[in-house]
Design a protein around this motif. Structure first.
Motif, mmCIF file in Angstrom:
data_model
loop_
_atom_site.group_PDB
_atom_site.id
_atom_site.type_symbol
_atom_site.label_atom_id
_atom_site.label_comp_id
_atom_site.label_asym_id
_atom_site.label_seq_id
_atom_site.Cartn_x
_atom_site.Cartn_y
_atom_site.Cartn_z
ATOM 1 N N GLN A 1 0.288 1.670 21.811
ATOM 2 C CA GLN A 1 0.872 3.006 21.908
ATOM 3 C C GLN A 1 1.996 3.179 20.875
ATOM 4 O OE1 GLN A 1 0.003 5.646 23.830
ATOM 5 N NE2 GLN A 1 -1.752 4.486 24.549
ATOM 6 N N THR A 2 2.761 2.126 20.682
ATOM 7 C CA THR A 2 3.851 2.176 19.706
ATOM 8 C C THR A 2 3.309 2.122 18.281
ATOM 9 O OG1 THR A 2 5.233 0.972 21.290
ATOM 10 C CG2 THR A 2 6.037 1.102 19.032
ATOM 11 N N LEU A 3 2.242 1.360 18.089
ATOM 12 C CA LEU A 3 1.691 1.130 16.756
ATOM 13 C C LEU A 3 0.964 2.347 16.187
ATOM 14 C CD1 LEU A 3 1.352 -1.060 14.588
ATOM 15 C CD2 LEU A 3 -0.757 -1.750 15.750
ATOM 16 N N ALA A 4 0.313 3.110 17.059
ATOM 17 C CA ALA A 4 -0.529 4.220 16.592
ATOM 18 C C ALA A 4 0.209 5.193 15.671
ATOM 19 C CB ALA A 4 -1.127 4.956 17.792
ATOM 20 N N PRO A 5 1.389 5.731 16.053
ATOM 21 C CA PRO A 5 2.068 6.671 15.135
ATOM 22 C C PRO A 5 2.566 5.994 13.856
ATOM 23 C CG PRO A 5 3.434 6.197 17.079
ATOM 24 C CD PRO A 5 2.094 5.623 17.338
ATOM 25 N N LEU A 6 2.881 4.689 13.930
ATOM 26 C CA LEU A 6 3.316 3.967 12.731
ATOM 27 C C LEU A 6 2.164 3.817 11.747
ATOM 28 C CD1 LEU A 6 5.460 1.150 14.422
ATOM 29 C CD2 LEU A 6 6.294 3.242 13.317
ATOM 30 N N MET A 7 0.956 3.603 12.261
ATOM 31 C CA MET A 7 -0.224 3.485 11.400
ATOM 32 C C MET A 7 -0.455 4.773 10.621
ATOM 33 S SD MET A 7 -1.827 0.530 11.456
ATOM 34 C CE MET A 7 -3.511 0.963 11.019
ATOM 35 N N GLU A 8 -0.141 5.916 11.240
ATOM 36 C CA GLU A 8 -0.364 7.207 10.584
ATOM 37 C C GLU A 8 0.573 7.401 9.388
ATOM 38 O OE1 GLU A 8 0.022 10.154 13.601
ATOM 39 O OE2 GLU A 8 -1.784 9.520 14.693
ATOM 40 N N LYS A 9 1.685 6.657 9.394
ATOM 41 C CA LYS A 9 2.664 6.799 8.311
ATOM 42 C C LYS A 9 2.322 5.929 7.098
ATOM 43 C CE LYS A 9 6.458 7.878 11.499
ATOM 44 N NZ LYS A 9 7.771 7.422 12.044
ATOM 45 N N LEU A 10 1.359 5.034 7.238
ATOM 46 C CA LEU A 10 0.961 4.191 6.118
ATOM 47 C C LEU A 10 0.242 5.024 5.064
ATOM 48 C CD1 LEU A 10 -0.470 1.032 7.958
ATOM 49 C CD2 LEU A 10 1.832 1.340 7.017
ATOM 50 N N ASN A 11 0.356 4.598 3.805
ATOM 51 C CA ASN A 11 -0.409 5.297 2.773
ATOM 52 C C ASN A 11 -1.868 4.863 2.840
ATOM 53 O OD1 ASN A 11 -0.789 2.870 1.222
ATOM 54 N ND2 ASN A 11 1.281 3.142 0.358
ATOM 55 N N ALA A 12 -2.728 5.506 2.078
ATOM 56 C CA ALA A 12 -4.170 5.266 2.171
ATOM 57 C C ALA A 12 -4.528 3.814 1.861
ATOM 58 C CB ALA A 12 -4.911 6.208 1.223
ATOM 59 N N ARG A 13 -3.845 3.226 0.871
ATOM 60 C CA ARG A 13 -4.159 1.846 0.491
ATOM 61 C C ARG A 13 -3.766 0.871 1.617
ATOM 62 N NH1 ARG A 13 -2.247 -1.256 -5.061
ATOM 63 N NH2 ARG A 13 -3.846 -2.862 -4.993
ATOM 64 N N GLU A 14 -2.579 1.072 2.186
ATOM 65 C CA GLU A 14 -2.108 0.199 3.265
ATOM 66 C C GLU A 14 -3.017 0.331 4.497
ATOM 67 O OE1 GLU A 14 2.708 0.216 2.395
ATOM 68 O OE2 GLU A 14 1.779 1.867 3.491
ATOM 69 N N HIS A 15 -3.394 1.552 4.778
ATOM 70 C CA HIS A 15 -4.269 1.799 5.922
ATOM 71 C C HIS A 15 -5.619 1.117 5.722
ATOM 72 C CE1 HIS A 15 -6.265 3.967 9.183
ATOM 73 N NE2 HIS A 15 -5.056 4.337 9.591
ATOM 74 N N ARG A 16 -6.150 1.204 4.507
ATOM 75 C CA ARG A 16 -7.439 0.578 4.175
ATOM 76 C C ARG A 16 -7.332 -0.949 4.278
ATOM 77 N NH1 ARG A 16 -12.777 0.399 4.243
ATOM 78 N NH2 ARG A 16 -13.734 -0.373 2.329
ATOM 79 N N LEU A 17 -6.208 -1.478 3.881
ATOM 80 C CA LEU A 17 -5.966 -2.912 3.925
ATOM 81 C C LEU A 17 -5.973 -3.424 5.373
ATOM 82 C CD1 LEU A 17 -5.250 -5.268 1.963
ATOM 83 C CD2 LEU A 17 -2.850 -4.800 2.493
ATOM 84 N N ILE A 18 -5.286 -2.710 6.239
ATOM 85 C CA ILE A 18 -5.229 -3.086 7.669
ATOM 86 C C ILE A 18 -6.611 -2.969 8.308
ATOM 87 C CG2 ILE A 18 -4.309 -2.408 9.929
ATOM 88 C CD1 ILE A 18 -2.268 -3.835 8.223
ATOM 89 N N GLU A 19 -7.338 -1.923 7.923
ATOM 90 C CA GLU A 19 -8.669 -1.704 8.505
ATOM 91 C C GLU A 19 -9.623 -2.831 8.107
ATOM 92 O OE1 GLU A 19 -12.598 -0.574 9.301
ATOM 93 O OE2 GLU A 19 -11.885 -0.632 7.228
ATOM 94 N N LEU A 20 -9.555 -3.265 6.851
ATOM 95 C CA LEU A 20 -10.427 -4.335 6.374
ATOM 96 C C LEU A 20 -10.062 -5.675 7.019
ATOM 97 C CD1 LEU A 20 -10.591 -3.493 2.548
ATOM 98 C CD2 LEU A 20 -12.445 -3.263 4.219
ATOM 99 N N ARG A 21 -8.750 -5.937 7.131
ATOM 100 C CA ARG A 21 -8.327 -7.249 7.653
ATOM 101 C C ARG A 21 -8.516 -7.353 9.154
ATOM 102 N NH1 ARG A 21 -8.382 -11.409 8.999
ATOM 103 N NH2 ARG A 21 -6.863 -13.102 8.911
ATOM 104 N N PHE A 22 -8.099 -6.326 9.911
ATOM 105 C CA PHE A 22 -8.121 -6.425 11.371
ATOM 106 C C PHE A 22 -9.246 -5.623 12.023
ATOM 107 C CE2 PHE A 22 -3.731 -7.144 9.992
ATOM 108 C CZ PHE A 22 -3.530 -8.407 10.516
#
Length: 204
Positions: A144-165
């Motif tokens: 619940q805490t992480l969800a809004p923080l994920m939205e603040k990541l830029n596209a590259r960071e978001h893509r990186l997290i999606e690929l890794r986790f």
């Protein structure tokens, strides 16, 4: 139950009896009225006496089961089985089991009931003794805490997290996907996770 409520319910039955009483039948009014009054009272207890609402069919089945259990217990000198109850009541075993389960909803205990005889200030309640800490709750809170923080990541960071986790790729596989070295992926991941971790600590 409050006596006033019971009297009011009985009065409804009395009024119904008055409306339907027929002098030509040569029946005592009291004999005619009592079933109406009792019927209203039984309906009142049936509808308000249960701690948990269950269908009327199951409420009536509970009463039938109680009578059958007592009768068969006296006859067999032991508690009857589900099969014996079903044979006696001409019901399926599933219906008997459903009735037994539903009967558990007739009364309910409070979680605040004292669980021991210690003085009130030292006494533990039933709620203190049941259940255990659910380790998954912390994960839910973190998400619940992480969800809004994920939205603040830029596209590259978001893509990186999606690929890794999300896709569970290795750093080498991510490097091949993004066209960068494994070392660079490691630095990017470390920086992104540090950003998320700091955000979660701030939110808490």
């Amino acid at each position: 139950d409050d006596m006033e409520d019971i009297v009011q319910v009985g009065t409804i039955g009395l009024i119904k009896a008055i409306d339907r009483f027929d002098l030509t039948r040569e029946v005592e009014f009291s004999t005619f009225a009592i079933p109406y009054i009792l019927g209203e009272m039984k309906r009142f207890f049936r509808d308000t006496g249960w701690a948990v609402h269950v269908p009327r069919r199951l409420q009536e089945l509970r009463s039938d089961l109680a009578k059958a259990k007592e009768l068969l217990h006296n006859k067999l000198d032991r508690d009857p089985t589900v099969r014996e109850l079903s044979d006696h009541l001409n019901l399926s075993e599933d219906e008997v089991i459903e009735g037994i389960v539903a009967a558990n909803g007739y009364t309910a205990g409070s979680l605040d009931t004292p669980a021991d005889s210690a003085p009130a200030e030292q006494s533990r309640t039933v709620a203190d003794l049941i259940g255990e800490e659910d380790p998954a709750m912390e994960k839910v809170e973190n998400l619940q805490t992480l969800a809004p923080l994920m939205e603040k990541l830029n596209a590259r960071e978001h893509r990186l997290i999606e690929l890794r986790f999300g896709q569970e790729l290795t750093q080498a596989e991510i490097g091949a996907e993004l066209g960068v070295s494994q070392m660079h992926v490691s630095r990017l991941l470390s920086r992104t996770l540090s950003k998320l971790r700091a955000g979660m600590l701030t939110e808490r």
